[in-house]
Design an enzyme around this catalytic site. Sequence first.
Site, PDB file in Angstrom:
ATOM      1  N   LYS A 115       0.823  -1.210   0.000  1.00  0.00           N
ATOM      2  CA  LYS A 115       0.000   0.000   0.000  1.00  0.00           C
ATOM      3  C   LYS A 115       0.851   1.252   0.000  1.00  0.00           C
ATOM      4  O   LYS A 115       0.396   2.311  -0.381  1.00  0.00           O
ATOM      5  CB  LYS A 115      -0.948   0.003   1.209  1.00  0.00           C
ATOM      6  N   LYS A 202      -4.352 -10.876  -7.249  1.00  0.00           N
ATOM      7  CA  LYS A 202      -5.508 -11.529  -6.630  1.00  0.00           C
ATOM      8  C   LYS A 202      -6.784 -10.722  -6.916  1.00  0.00           C
ATOM      9  O   LYS A 202      -6.726  -9.508  -7.108  1.00  0.00           O
ATOM     10  CB  LYS A 202      -5.287 -11.718  -5.133  1.00  0.00           C
ATOM     11  N   LYS A 205     -11.465  -6.180  -3.999  1.00  0.00           N
ATOM     12  CA  LYS A 205     -12.573  -5.216  -4.047  1.00  0.00           C
ATOM     13  C   LYS A 205     -12.133  -3.880  -4.605  1.00  0.00           C
ATOM     14  O   LYS A 205     -12.938  -3.111  -5.103  1.00  0.00           O
ATOM     15  CB  LYS A 205     -13.103  -4.977  -2.622  1.00  0.00           C
TER      16      LYS A 205
HETATM   17  P1  TYM Z   1     -10.702  -8.863   3.589  1.00  0.00           P
HETATM   18  O1  TYM Z   1     -11.929  -8.085   3.943  1.00  0.00           O
HETATM   19  O2  TYM Z   1      -9.754  -8.261   2.619  1.00  0.00           O
HETATM   20  O3  TYM Z   1     -11.116 -10.287   3.024  1.00  0.00           O
HETATM   21  C1  TYM Z   1     -12.002 -11.152   3.707  1.00  0.00           C
HETATM   22  C2  TYM Z   1     -11.531 -12.586   3.523  1.00  0.00           C
HETATM   23  O4  TYM Z   1     -11.479 -12.918   2.118  1.00  0.00           O
HETATM   24  C3  TYM Z   1     -10.212 -13.462   1.797  1.00  0.00           C
HETATM   25  N1  TYM Z   1      -9.873 -13.077   0.410  1.00  0.00           N
HETATM   26  C4  TYM Z   1      -9.516 -13.935  -0.552  1.00  0.00           C
HETATM   27  N2  TYM Z   1      -9.370 -15.269  -0.550  1.00  0.00           N
HETATM   28  C5  TYM Z   1      -8.995 -15.858  -1.715  1.00  0.00           C
HETATM   29  N3  TYM Z   1      -8.794 -15.165  -2.871  1.00  0.00           N
HETATM   30  C6  TYM Z   1      -8.925 -13.821  -2.918  1.00  0.00           C
HETATM   31  N4  TYM Z   1      -8.724 -13.150  -4.059  1.00  0.00           N
HETATM   32  C7  TYM Z   1      -9.294 -13.149  -1.718  1.00  0.00           C
HETATM   33  N5  TYM Z   1      -9.519 -11.847  -1.405  1.00  0.00           N
HETATM   34  C8  TYM Z   1      -9.861 -11.821  -0.093  1.00  0.00           C
HETATM   35  C9  TYM Z   1      -9.266 -12.856   2.806  1.00  0.00           C
HETATM   36  O5  TYM Z   1      -8.097 -13.642   2.955  1.00  0.00           O
HETATM   37  C10 TYM Z   1     -10.108 -12.822   4.058  1.00  0.00           C
HETATM   38  O6  TYM Z   1     -10.063 -14.064   4.727  1.00  0.00           O
HETATM   39  N6  TYM Z   1      -7.636  -8.022   7.457  1.00  0.00           N
HETATM   40  C11 TYM Z   1      -8.761  -8.839   7.003  1.00  0.00           C
HETATM   41  C12 TYM Z   1      -9.985  -8.736   7.892  1.00  0.00           C
HETATM   42  C13 TYM Z   1      -9.734  -9.051   9.327  1.00  0.00           C
HETATM   43  C14 TYM Z   1      -9.554 -10.320   9.903  1.00  0.00           C
HETATM   44  C15 TYM Z   1      -9.414 -10.087  11.307  1.00  0.00           C
HETATM   45  C16 TYM Z   1      -9.503 -11.614   9.395  1.00  0.00           C
HETATM   46  C17 TYM Z   1      -9.697  -8.134  10.343  1.00  0.00           C
HETATM   47  N7  TYM Z   1      -9.501  -8.746  11.523  1.00  0.00           N
HETATM   48  C18 TYM Z   1      -9.188 -11.140  12.181  1.00  0.00           C
HETATM   49  C19 TYM Z   1      -9.269 -12.664  10.286  1.00  0.00           C
HETATM   50  C20 TYM Z   1      -9.123 -12.422  11.667  1.00  0.00           C
HETATM   51  C21 TYM Z   1      -9.164  -8.371   5.620  1.00  0.00           C
HETATM   52  O7  TYM Z   1      -8.916  -7.260   5.248  1.00  0.00           O
HETATM   53  O8  TYM Z   1      -9.915  -9.283   4.921  1.00  0.00           O
END
Ligand code: TYM
Length: 340
Positions: A115, A202, A205
């Site tokens: 980022k 990947k 969003k």
């Molecule tokens: P976030 O909101 O970016 O994504 C949510 C979940 O989706 C998974 N993911 C993917 N898996 C496979 N292929 C992809 N292209 C892909 N894009 C997203 C992410 O790995 C995630 O599991 N920091 C985290 C949110 C978070 C969190 C936590 C997760 C905050 N606190 C505590 C686990 C435990 C995030 O931004 O996920």
Amino acid sequence: HKVVFSGIQPTGIAHLGNYLGALRQWVTLQNESDPSTTLIYSLVDLHAITLRQPPAQLRQWKRESLAMLLAIGLDPKRSTIFHQSTVPAHAELMWILSCQASTGYLGRMTQWKDKTSGEKEGSEKLKLGLFSYPVLQAADVLVHGATHVPVGEDQAQHLEFAREVARGFNHVYGDGRVALVEPETIISSAKRVMSLTDPEAKMSKSHPNPKSRILLTDSAEEIRSKINTAVTDSITGVSYDPVQRPGVSNLVDILYHCTQGAGFEDQAALAKDLDGSSLRAVKRRVSDAVESQLRPIRERYQEIINNAQLLDDASTQGTQKATISANATLAKVKQAIGLT
Ligand code: TYM
């Protein structure tokens, strides 16, 4: 005692990568776990504001994301579903842990480096919340004593950090009365779904091209059109080779994961079976498989998105349960440190 915790940022409708990589596992864990397992899923709105969001937009996204968690099959009676900011213990533990976390480690995190690599303006523009993002994530998990965290591959590093923070804390304050639990990361087999337009990145969003991702609310027509324009290559035939043929392999992956393997041992076996079909026919099969996965979710989502009562009840109930769970850990932590 098994405690499952995971989170998703409420920054728009979830996409197929979120679903196959994480959300689908959340539902499976809910439906297949022993009744003694605690399941906690959070819409991490405090993480969402590490990048600036218009307030009205964020409010709408929070609502849509909650509806989506219900639409995929999470049951608020069984699983605790809540907006992170409604349980202040997350932010409070984050502060405590940030007095424990190393800035050197944080600076080496991939997400921070990605980022910030484009930033030419220097540190004036870089926000502290983006830097300390993993500390809040560690607090999310540790405050509930999570033992298992189902996520996509991109979150593995953050959870490694959470374990490190827990170890550090326990080393300093663990005297038998408090021990933060080091959580185990559960990575799904669809750990990294790639972008349709740029298959070396990947699916995300935030990619500017909406055709790069399939949203869980996309119509059959939108799904078809996005898959049809998915980037492939000019090599004849179908084969599974994520390095040489990222676009084609991503389509094979999507088909494989949307059909529970389609009866094949692995993606290479599926690709072998597809070899000989035209790319057009393959894309058609992929679209059909995605549509079959998403249709029930989309229909359920349309049913509940305007049901204010259902959404409000689910989130109120979730906040109550999550508050109890989080406050129990926070009280022990404060005691151990000498704050109380
Ligand atoms: P976030 O909101 O970016 O994504 C949510 C979940 O989706 C998974 N993911 C993917 N898996 C496979 N292929 C992809 N292209 C892909 N894009 C997203 C992410 O790995 C995630 O599991 N920091 C985290 C949110 C978070 C969190 C936590 C997760 C905050 N606190 C505590 C686990 C435990 C995030 O931004 O996920």
